[in-house]
Design a protein around this motif. Sequence first.
Motif, short mmCIF file in Angstrom:
data_model
loop_
_atom_site.label_atom_id
_atom_site.label_comp_id
_atom_site.label_asym_id
_atom_site.label_seq_id
_atom_site.Cartn_x
_atom_site.Cartn_y
_atom_site.Cartn_z
N GLU A 73 0.87 -1.17 0.00
CA GLU A 73 0.00 0.00 0.00
C GLU A 73 0.91 1.23 0.00
OE1 GLU A 73 -2.83 -0.32 3.12
OE2 GLU A 73 -3.58 1.71 2.84
N LYS A 143 3.56 0.40 3.05
CA LYS A 143 3.38 -0.69 4.02
C LYS A 143 2.80 -1.88 3.30
CE LYS A 143 0.53 2.35 6.27
NZ LYS A 143 -0.17 2.79 7.48
N ASP A 145 0.30 -4.61 1.97
CA ASP A 145 -1.15 -4.70 1.76
C ASP A 145 -1.74 -5.38 3.00
OD1 ASP A 145 -3.70 -5.69 1.15
OD2 ASP A 145 -3.19 -6.08 -0.94
N ARG A 146 -2.77 -4.78 3.59
CA ARG A 146 -3.27 -5.32 4.87
C ARG A 146 -3.81 -6.74 4.73
NH1 ARG A 146 -6.98 -1.14 6.96
NH2 ARG A 146 -5.84 0.13 5.48
N THR A 147 -4.23 -7.15 3.55
CA THR A 147 -4.78 -8.50 3.40
C THR A 147 -3.67 -9.55 3.39
OG1 THR A 147 -4.77 -8.44 0.99
CG2 THR A 147 -6.76 -7.62 2.08
N PHE A 149 -0.89 -9.08 5.43
CA PHE A 149 -0.08 -8.86 6.63
C PHE A 149 -0.71 -9.49 7.86
CE2 PHE A 149 1.36 -6.40 10.30
CZ PHE A 149 2.74 -6.54 10.14
N LYS A 150 0.09 -10.31 8.59
CA LYS A 150 -0.36 -10.85 9.89
C LYS A 150 0.47 -10.19 10.95
CE LYS A 150 -0.89 -15.13 11.36
NZ LYS A 150 -0.37 -16.47 11.43
N PRO A 151 -0.16 -9.57 11.98
CA PRO A 151 0.64 -8.90 12.99
C PRO A 151 1.70 -9.83 13.58
CG PRO A 151 -1.67 -8.39 13.30
CD PRO A 151 -1.60 -9.43 12.22
N ASP A 159 -7.93 -6.87 20.38
CA ASP A 159 -8.03 -7.68 19.17
C ASP A 159 -9.23 -8.62 19.21
OD1 ASP A 159 -5.71 -6.59 18.13
OD2 ASP A 159 -4.43 -8.07 19.12
#
Length: 167
Positions: A73, A143, A145-147, A149-151, A159
């Motif tokens: 992103e 950063k 892509d949020r889909t 990324f796993k914290p 959470d």
Amino acid sequence: MVRENEIRENEVSITPPEANDAGLTFIGRISTPWVSRLGCPRQGRHDGPICQIEIFAPWVEALKGVERFERLEILYWLDRSRRDLVLQSPANNGETHGTFALRSPVRPNPIGTSIVQLEAVEGNVLLVRGLDCLDGTPLIDLKPDRTLFKPIAPPQPGDFETGDNGT
Ligand code: SAM
């Protein structure tokens, strides 16, 4: 509005309040084939031309691990936009839409975002597809892509919170 910074029929501009300095620092520069808004895509496409994102020192080390993500992103500063319209007429037909109901580059803080396909990392330069900005656009952040990324940090109570308790 967008095309040449002109105001169109029924568009509404305001006098923006004085800027607060959020302390933004441009961390790089984006090179694209587009030098005019008239030829720029309205939204990037993942089969579009390869563009280059150059990361400036001292941020190059911050690219560590970025190559693991197929998509990133990208946040960039649409530096040639006007910033004073609250109603805009994208079709230039007298019909207006609120700035916050659009993805127009004309906004109080002209931040653009795109999900790009990462093709290669060459030192401090990322080769990507999917951008829609003019050549020389300043880079604010990137950063995963949020889909994808796993914290990495352990989970914390928030959470697991849902809205089921009526709040
Ligand atoms: N994908 C981003 C988003 O949705 O946040 C930006 C979308 S915006 C509609 C893309 C348009 O912004 C381009 O077609 C071009 O007209 C304009 N634009 C691109 N780079 C710009 C820049 N550096 N300054 C001002 N306008 C720009």
